[in-house]
Design a protein around this motif. Structure first.
Motif, PDB file in Angstrom:
ATOM      1  N   ALA A 194      -4.352  -1.159  -4.411  1.00 51.17           N
ATOM      2  CA  ALA A 194      -2.931  -1.185  -4.042  1.00 51.17           C
ATOM      3  C   ALA A 194      -2.039  -1.021  -5.276  1.00 51.17           C
ATOM      4  CB  ALA A 194      -2.598  -2.481  -3.303  1.00 51.17           C
ATOM      5  N   LYS A 195      -2.421  -1.613  -6.401  1.00 48.67           N
ATOM      6  CA  LYS A 195      -1.639  -1.435  -7.630  1.00 48.67           C
ATOM      7  C   LYS A 195      -1.562   0.040  -7.993  1.00 48.67           C
ATOM      8  CE  LYS A 195      -2.681  -5.979  -9.532  1.00 48.67           C
ATOM      9  NZ  LYS A 195      -3.524  -6.725 -10.458  1.00 48.67           N
ATOM     10  N   ASN A 196      -2.683   0.733  -7.888  1.00 51.81           N
ATOM     11  CA  ASN A 196      -2.709   2.174  -8.194  1.00 51.81           C
ATOM     12  C   ASN A 196      -1.845   2.961  -7.222  1.00 51.81           C
ATOM     13  OD1 ASN A 196      -4.445   1.806 -10.384  1.00 51.81           O
ATOM     14  ND2 ASN A 196      -6.275   2.082  -9.132  1.00 51.81           N
ATOM     15  N   ILE A 197      -1.938   2.641  -5.937  1.00 57.45           N
ATOM     16  CA  ILE A 197      -1.122   3.325  -4.927  1.00 57.45           C
ATOM     17  C   ILE A 197       0.357   3.074  -5.194  1.00 57.45           C
ATOM     18  CG2 ILE A 197      -0.484   3.342  -2.464  1.00 57.45           C
ATOM     19  CD1 ILE A 197      -3.141   4.819  -3.059  1.00 57.45           C
ATOM     20  N   GLY A 198       0.706   1.829  -5.478  1.00 58.49           N
ATOM     21  CA  GLY A 198       2.105   1.489  -5.757  1.00 58.49           C
ATOM     22  C   GLY A 198       2.661   2.241  -6.949  1.00 58.49           C
TER      23      GLY A 198
ATOM     24  N   GLU B 260      -7.670  -7.856   8.065  1.00 56.13           N
ATOM     25  CA  GLU B 260      -6.388  -8.560   8.067  1.00 56.13           C
ATOM     26  C   GLU B 260      -6.162  -9.265   6.735  1.00 56.13           C
ATOM     27  OE1 GLU B 260      -3.852 -11.893  10.590  1.00 56.13           O
ATOM     28  OE2 GLU B 260      -5.910 -11.442  11.201  1.00 56.13           O
ATOM     29  N   LEU B 261      -7.180  -9.924   6.219  1.00 59.04           N
ATOM     30  CA  LEU B 261      -7.061 -10.597   4.928  1.00 59.04           C
ATOM     31  C   LEU B 261      -6.773  -9.596   3.820  1.00 59.04           C
ATOM     32  CD1 LEU B 261     -10.062 -13.100   5.240  1.00 59.04           C
ATOM     33  CD2 LEU B 261      -7.623 -13.608   5.513  1.00 59.04           C
ATOM     34  N   VAL B 262      -7.468  -8.475   3.852  1.00 64.03           N
ATOM     35  CA  VAL B 262      -7.262  -7.422   2.863  1.00 64.03           C
ATOM     36  C   VAL B 262      -5.840  -6.871   2.969  1.00 64.03           C
ATOM     37  CG1 VAL B 262      -7.954  -5.056   2.277  1.00 64.03           C
ATOM     38  CG2 VAL B 262      -9.695  -6.821   2.592  1.00 64.03           C
ATOM     39  N   ALA B 263      -5.389  -6.633   4.191  1.00 64.22           N
ATOM     40  CA  ALA B 263      -4.035  -6.100   4.404  1.00 64.22           C
ATOM     41  C   ALA B 263      -2.979  -7.066   3.868  1.00 64.22           C
ATOM     42  CB  ALA B 263      -3.817  -5.812   5.887  1.00 64.22           C
ATOM     43  N   ASP B 264      -3.208  -8.369   4.032  1.00 65.68           N
ATOM     44  CA  ASP B 264      -2.287  -9.374   3.490  1.00 65.68           C
ATOM     45  C   ASP B 264      -2.180  -9.246   1.969  1.00 65.68           C
ATOM     46  OD1 ASP B 264      -1.445 -10.665   5.824  1.00 65.68           O
ATOM     47  OD2 ASP B 264      -3.096 -12.115   5.772  1.00 65.68           O
ATOM     48  N   ASN B 265      -3.316  -9.063   1.310  1.00 64.64           N
ATOM     49  CA  ASN B 265      -3.317  -8.917  -0.146  1.00 64.64           C
ATOM     50  C   ASN B 265      -2.608  -7.628  -0.570  1.00 64.64           C
ATOM     51  OD1 ASN B 265      -5.920 -10.744   0.306  1.00 64.64           O
ATOM     52  ND2 ASN B 265      -5.088 -11.097  -1.734  1.00 64.64           N
ATOM     53  N   ILE B 266      -2.842  -6.561   0.159  1.00 70.02           N
ATOM     54  CA  ILE B 266      -2.179  -5.293  -0.146  1.00 70.02           C
ATOM     55  C   ILE B 266      -0.666  -5.453   0.029  1.00 70.02           C
ATOM     56  CG2 ILE B 266      -1.868  -2.907   0.661  1.00 70.02           C
ATOM     57  CD1 ILE B 266      -4.922  -2.890   1.215  1.00 70.02           C
ATOM     58  N   ALA B 267      -0.252  -6.152   1.072  1.00 74.56           N
ATOM     59  CA  ALA B 267       1.178  -6.385   1.304  1.00 74.56           C
ATOM     60  C   ALA B 267       1.793  -7.163   0.148  1.00 74.56           C
ATOM     61  CB  ALA B 267       1.387  -7.127   2.625  1.00 74.56           C
ATOM     62  N   ASP B 268       1.073  -8.143  -0.381  1.00 72.10           N
ATOM     63  CA  ASP B 268       1.580  -8.912  -1.520  1.00 72.10           C
ATOM     64  C   ASP B 268       1.819  -8.008  -2.726  1.00 72.10           C
ATOM     65  OD1 ASP B 268       1.512 -11.272  -0.064  1.00 72.10           O
ATOM     66  OD2 ASP B 268      -0.405 -11.947  -0.927  1.00 72.10           O
ATOM     67  N   VAL B 269       0.876  -7.115  -2.992  1.00 69.11           N
ATOM     68  CA  VAL B 269       0.990  -6.213  -4.138  1.00 69.11           C
ATOM     69  C   VAL B 269       2.128  -5.210  -3.920  1.00 69.11           C
ATOM     70  CG1 VAL B 269      -0.168  -4.374  -5.442  1.00 69.11           C
ATOM     71  CG2 VAL B 269      -1.428  -6.447  -4.812  1.00 69.11           C
TER      72      VAL B 269
ATOM     73  N   PHE C 125       0.294   8.723   4.037  1.00 68.16           N
ATOM     74  CA  PHE C 125      -0.435   7.462   4.221  1.00 68.16           C
ATOM     75  C   PHE C 125      -1.556   7.350   3.202  1.00 68.16           C
ATOM     76  CE2 PHE C 125      -3.090  10.343   6.608  1.00 68.16           C
ATOM     77  CZ  PHE C 125      -4.377   9.837   6.486  1.00 68.16           C
ATOM     78  N   ALA C 126      -1.891   6.120   2.882  1.00 74.92           N
ATOM     79  CA  ALA C 126      -3.045   5.813   2.041  1.00 74.92           C
ATOM     80  C   ALA C 126      -3.990   4.973   2.880  1.00 74.92           C
ATOM     81  CB  ALA C 126      -2.606   5.061   0.787  1.00 74.92           C
ATOM     82  N   LEU C 127      -5.276   5.057   2.582  1.00 73.26           N
ATOM     83  CA  LEU C 127      -6.251   4.374   3.418  1.00 73.26           C
ATOM     84  C   LEU C 127      -7.222   3.541   2.601  1.00 73.26           C
ATOM     85  CD1 LEU C 127      -7.566   5.553   6.659  1.00 73.26           C
ATOM     86  CD2 LEU C 127      -9.254   4.678   5.074  1.00 73.26           C
ATOM     87  N   PHE C 128      -7.424   2.309   3.067  1.00 76.81           N
ATOM     88  CA  PHE C 128      -8.437   1.431   2.486  1.00 76.81           C
ATOM     89  C   PHE C 128      -9.412   1.072   3.588  1.00 76.81           C
ATOM     90  CE2 PHE C 128     -10.436  -2.411   0.960  1.00 76.81           C
ATOM     91  CZ  PHE C 128     -10.619  -2.146  -0.377  1.00 76.81           C
ATOM     92  N   GLY C 129     -10.673   1.444   3.399  1.00 77.96           N
ATOM     93  CA  GLY C 129     -11.686   1.191   4.417  1.00 77.96           C
ATOM     94  C   GLY C 129     -12.674   0.129   3.985  1.00 77.96           C
ATOM     95  N   LEU C 130     -13.272  -0.507   4.990  1.00 79.57           N
ATOM     96  CA  LEU C 130     -14.299  -1.505   4.733  1.00 79.57           C
ATOM     97  C   LEU C 130     -15.563  -1.108   5.477  1.00 79.57           C
ATOM     98  CD1 LEU C 130     -11.382  -3.277   5.254  1.00 79.57           C
ATOM     99  CD2 LEU C 130     -12.884  -4.866   4.076  1.00 79.57           C
ATOM    100  N   GLY C 131     -16.668  -1.218   4.782  1.00 78.33           N
ATOM    101  CA  GLY C 131     -17.946  -0.864   5.384  1.00 78.33           C
ATOM    102  C   GLY C 131     -19.074  -1.497   4.599  1.00 78.33           C
TER     103      GLY C 131
ATOM    104  N   ALA D 267      -9.139  -4.418  -3.101  1.00 76.36           N
ATOM    105  CA  ALA D 267      -7.940  -3.939  -2.425  1.00 76.36           C
ATOM    106  C   ALA D 267      -6.696  -4.127  -3.297  1.00 76.36           C
ATOM    107  CB  ALA D 267      -7.763  -4.649  -1.090  1.00 76.36           C
ATOM    108  N   GLU D 268      -6.619  -5.236  -4.019  1.00 68.12           N
ATOM    109  CA  GLU D 268      -5.463  -5.470  -4.888  1.00 68.12           C
ATOM    110  C   GLU D 268      -5.395  -4.416  -5.988  1.00 68.12           C
ATOM    111  OE1 GLU D 268      -5.574  -9.539  -6.248  1.00 68.12           O
ATOM    112  OE2 GLU D 268      -5.275 -10.315  -4.214  1.00 68.12           O
TER     113      GLU D 268
END
Length: 149
Positions: free
Chosen positions: A140-144, A15-24, A85-91, A136-137
């Motif tokens: 996300a910049k690259n995806i954008g 959720e925190l990561v998704a928030d940062n991606i949304a900002d970017v 879709f683009a995907l960001f995973g955490l592991g 993630a930021e």
């Protein structure tokens, strides 16, 4: 094109990561953020660009927060032809065989329904010194720039 960000989490990091991606990605237009627990798989719209943020839980499974959405995909089998879709995973690479498997499971399901994964599959390693939101930021910049710019 609207950007829809969906996150599936166990402990809240996605959720925190998704928030940062949304900002970017907010710099590229309308961006909305949803917990997979509260998003109906039937509401996926191929006209939108989707970003999936998904952690891995247990022995390479989806996190609890992604299970209802995934089950909806399995039951409804929406036609996702043309959806990107683009995907960001955490592991955690400590678990070599199941590293980032949650994201892979989600991507495989979306692809099987006709969606197309674009860009680099972002993979954060919980054992690294890199903070997930920082990685993630950058991702996300690259995806954008590549797909929304």
């Amino acid at each position: 094109m609207a950007v829809v960000i969906l996150y599936g989490s166990e402990g809240g990091t996605s959720e925190l990561v998704a928030d940062n991606i949304a900002d970017v990605l907010g710099d590229y237009g309308d961006t909305s953020l949803y917990d997979m627990m509260e998003f109906d798989a039937g509401d996926l719209d191929p006209e939108n660009f989707h970003v999936i943020v998904c952690s891995t839980y247990g022995e390479g499974e989806l996190p609890t927060g992604a299970e209802p959405f995934f089950e909806g995909l399995e039951e409804d089998e929406p036609d996702l032809t043309g959806m990107q879709f683009a995907l960001f995973g955490l592991g955690d690479k400590v678990y070599e065989e199941t590293y980032n498997r949650g994201g892979e499971i989600m991507a495989e399901k979306l692809i099987s329904l006709g969606a197309v994964q674009v860009g680099e599959h972002g993979r954060h390693d919980g054992s690294s010194s890199v903070r997930p939101k920082d990685q993630a930021e950058e991702w996300a910049k690259n995806i954008g720039e590549e797909f929304l710019g």
